[in-house]
Design a protein around this motif. Sequence first.
Motif, PDB file in Angstrom:
ATOM      1  N   THR A  59       0.816  -1.169   0.123  1.00  0.00           N
ATOM      2  CA  THR A  59      -0.073  -0.103  -0.153  1.00  0.00           C
ATOM      3  C   THR A  59       0.915   1.068  -0.076  1.00  0.00           C
ATOM      4  O   THR A  59       1.893   1.315   0.808  1.00  0.00           O
ATOM      5  CB  THR A  59      -0.915  -0.075   1.088  1.00  0.00           C
ATOM      6  OG1 THR A  59      -1.845  -1.085   1.111  1.00  0.00           O
ATOM      7  CG2 THR A  59      -1.862   1.235   1.194  1.00  0.00           C
ATOM      8  N   ALA A  60       0.477   2.185  -0.817  1.00  0.00           N
ATOM      9  CA  ALA A  60       1.315   3.428  -0.992  1.00  0.00           C
ATOM     10  C   ALA A  60       0.292   4.548  -0.663  1.00  0.00           C
ATOM     11  O   ALA A  60      -0.620   4.766  -1.097  1.00  0.00           O
ATOM     12  CB  ALA A  60       1.584   3.407  -2.431  1.00  0.00           C
ATOM     13  N   ILE A  61       0.903   5.528   0.143  1.00  0.00           N
ATOM     14  CA  ILE A  61       0.208   6.954   0.213  1.00  0.00           C
ATOM     15  C   ILE A  61       1.089   7.736  -0.613  1.00  0.00           C
ATOM     16  O   ILE A  61       2.246   7.933  -0.687  1.00  0.00           O
ATOM     17  CB  ILE A  61       0.499   7.245   1.678  1.00  0.00           C
ATOM     18  CG1 ILE A  61      -0.461   6.468   2.641  1.00  0.00           C
ATOM     19  CG2 ILE A  61       0.073   8.792   1.830  1.00  0.00           C
ATOM     20  CD1 ILE A  61      -0.306   6.670   4.124  1.00  0.00           C
ATOM     21  N   VAL A  62       0.538   8.786  -1.410  1.00  0.00           N
ATOM     22  CA  VAL A  62       1.043   9.693  -1.854  1.00  0.00           C
ATOM     23  C   VAL A  62       0.371  10.935  -1.801  1.00  0.00           C
ATOM     24  O   VAL A  62      -0.776  11.327  -1.973  1.00  0.00           O
ATOM     25  CB  VAL A  62       0.984   9.591  -3.768  1.00  0.00           C
ATOM     26  CG1 VAL A  62       1.413  10.781  -4.478  1.00  0.00           C
ATOM     27  CG2 VAL A  62       1.256   7.930  -4.278  1.00  0.00           C
ATOM     28  N   GLU A 120       3.270   0.255   2.994  1.00  0.00           N
ATOM     29  CA  GLU A 120       4.643  -0.069   2.745  1.00  0.00           C
ATOM     30  C   GLU A 120       5.264   0.944   2.029  1.00  0.00           C
ATOM     31  O   GLU A 120       6.623   0.945   2.157  1.00  0.00           O
ATOM     32  CB  GLU A 120       4.542  -1.187   1.738  1.00  0.00           C
ATOM     33  CG  GLU A 120       4.242  -2.570   2.725  1.00  0.00           C
ATOM     34  CD  GLU A 120       2.805  -2.760   2.860  1.00  0.00           C
ATOM     35  OE1 GLU A 120       2.601  -3.819   3.448  1.00  0.00           O
ATOM     36  OE2 GLU A 120       2.054  -1.981   2.245  1.00  0.00           O
ATOM     37  N   ILE A 121       4.681   1.831   1.458  1.00  0.00           N
ATOM     38  CA  ILE A 121       5.384   3.131   0.403  1.00  0.00           C
ATOM     39  C   ILE A 121       4.615   4.254   0.871  1.00  0.00           C
ATOM     40  O   ILE A 121       3.694   4.498   1.128  1.00  0.00           O
ATOM     41  CB  ILE A 121       5.067   2.642  -0.904  1.00  0.00           C
ATOM     42  CG1 ILE A 121       5.530   1.430  -1.242  1.00  0.00           C
ATOM     43  CG2 ILE A 121       5.648   3.697  -1.760  1.00  0.00           C
ATOM     44  CD1 ILE A 121       4.948   0.673  -2.387  1.00  0.00           C
ATOM     45  N   LEU A 122       5.589   5.455   0.947  1.00  0.00           N
ATOM     46  CA  LEU A 122       5.217   6.794   1.305  1.00  0.00           C
ATOM     47  C   LEU A 122       5.858   7.552   0.212  1.00  0.00           C
ATOM     48  O   LEU A 122       6.863   7.799  -0.002  1.00  0.00           O
ATOM     49  CB  LEU A 122       5.432   7.157   2.659  1.00  0.00           C
ATOM     50  CG  LEU A 122       5.291   8.732   2.956  1.00  0.00           C
ATOM     51  CD1 LEU A 122       3.814   9.114   2.871  1.00  0.00           C
ATOM     52  CD2 LEU A 122       5.724   9.273   4.178  1.00  0.00           C
ATOM     53  N   VAL A 123       4.882   8.303  -0.715  1.00  0.00           N
ATOM     54  CA  VAL A 123       5.622   9.332  -1.440  1.00  0.00           C
ATOM     55  C   VAL A 123       5.136  10.850  -1.007  1.00  0.00           C
ATOM     56  O   VAL A 123       4.142  11.223  -0.965  1.00  0.00           O
ATOM     57  CB  VAL A 123       5.232   9.101  -3.007  1.00  0.00           C
ATOM     58  CG1 VAL A 123       5.972  10.399  -3.884  1.00  0.00           C
ATOM     59  CG2 VAL A 123       5.342   7.962  -3.367  1.00  0.00           C
ATOM     60  N   ASN A 124       6.178  11.484  -0.228  1.00  0.00           N
ATOM     61  CA  ASN A 124       6.149  12.430   0.196  1.00  0.00           C
ATOM     62  C   ASN A 124       6.308  13.769  -0.957  1.00  0.00           C
ATOM     63  O   ASN A 124       7.374  14.202  -1.329  1.00  0.00           O
ATOM     64  CB  ASN A 124       7.091  13.129   1.318  1.00  0.00           C
ATOM     65  CG  ASN A 124       6.580  12.733   2.882  1.00  0.00           C
ATOM     66  OD1 ASN A 124       5.459  12.804   3.174  1.00  0.00           O
ATOM     67  ND2 ASN A 124       7.593  12.014   3.510  1.00  0.00           N
TER      68      ASN A 124
END
Length: 259
Positions: A13-16, A90-94
């Motif tokens: 799971t990624a947050i952008v 699992e993924i964070l795009v700041n």
Amino acid sequence: MDTSKFFDLKGKTAIVTGGANGIGKACCEILAAYGANVVVSDYNLDEARKTSKGINENGGKSIAVDCDVTSDEALVNLVSETVKEFGSIEILVNNVGGGGAGKESPYDITIDQFKKVFDMNVFSMWRLCQLVAPEMKKAGYGSIINMSSMASVNTSPAISAYASSKAAINHMTKNLAYDFGPDNIRLNAIGPGATRTRALSTVLTPEIEEAMLRHTPIRRLGEAIDIAGAVLYFASPISSWTSGQVIFINGGGEQTLDM
């Protein structure tokens, strides 16, 4: 050599942040295309919902979450909603950023305006890293990608707040990579050059573009997908031994507004 898992993001799971448009939207779409569940986070919820809907219509899994990154309550809610919906992070795009574009004359900018740039560009990133790290540790996989800028290493007039905030992101990324590395969490940063986005279109003229291209070996400006490709690399297992790095995606050159 089994290459099938190198870019496989299924089950992750990624947050952008700032995911509704531009570079953020391209990041959402490419991560979803490689199997990730994607949380499109943006202060413009209507636009975030459009991006999320497009991902779902193309066979991906996505939700939209309203988030002003300068609000700690909103950041906590973003992480909570993500875990509630998908069970892990699992993924964070700041990706969110603001300021710059020659609008920060030291003769005119106020200390509150300067601080606002750091609130958005630096403090929100640090806080989200802190919030997602325990979830990534539980998941056994973590990749955080912070959006920097060529402004972090270039010099230009009337951009001191934005440029110094982006330089801070570079060093913060390298230091946090030490803190979170033992928990199998990687941190890297991407510094885009001049990329065709809505923000750039407000200041770009044919004369400025021509001058930029004179200093760019690959003689075109960047597109959002060029930046999203680097995000995919850092998010994926292919980069499992890459951390604490800053990569500049700039056509091999240097582009500033005063060229």
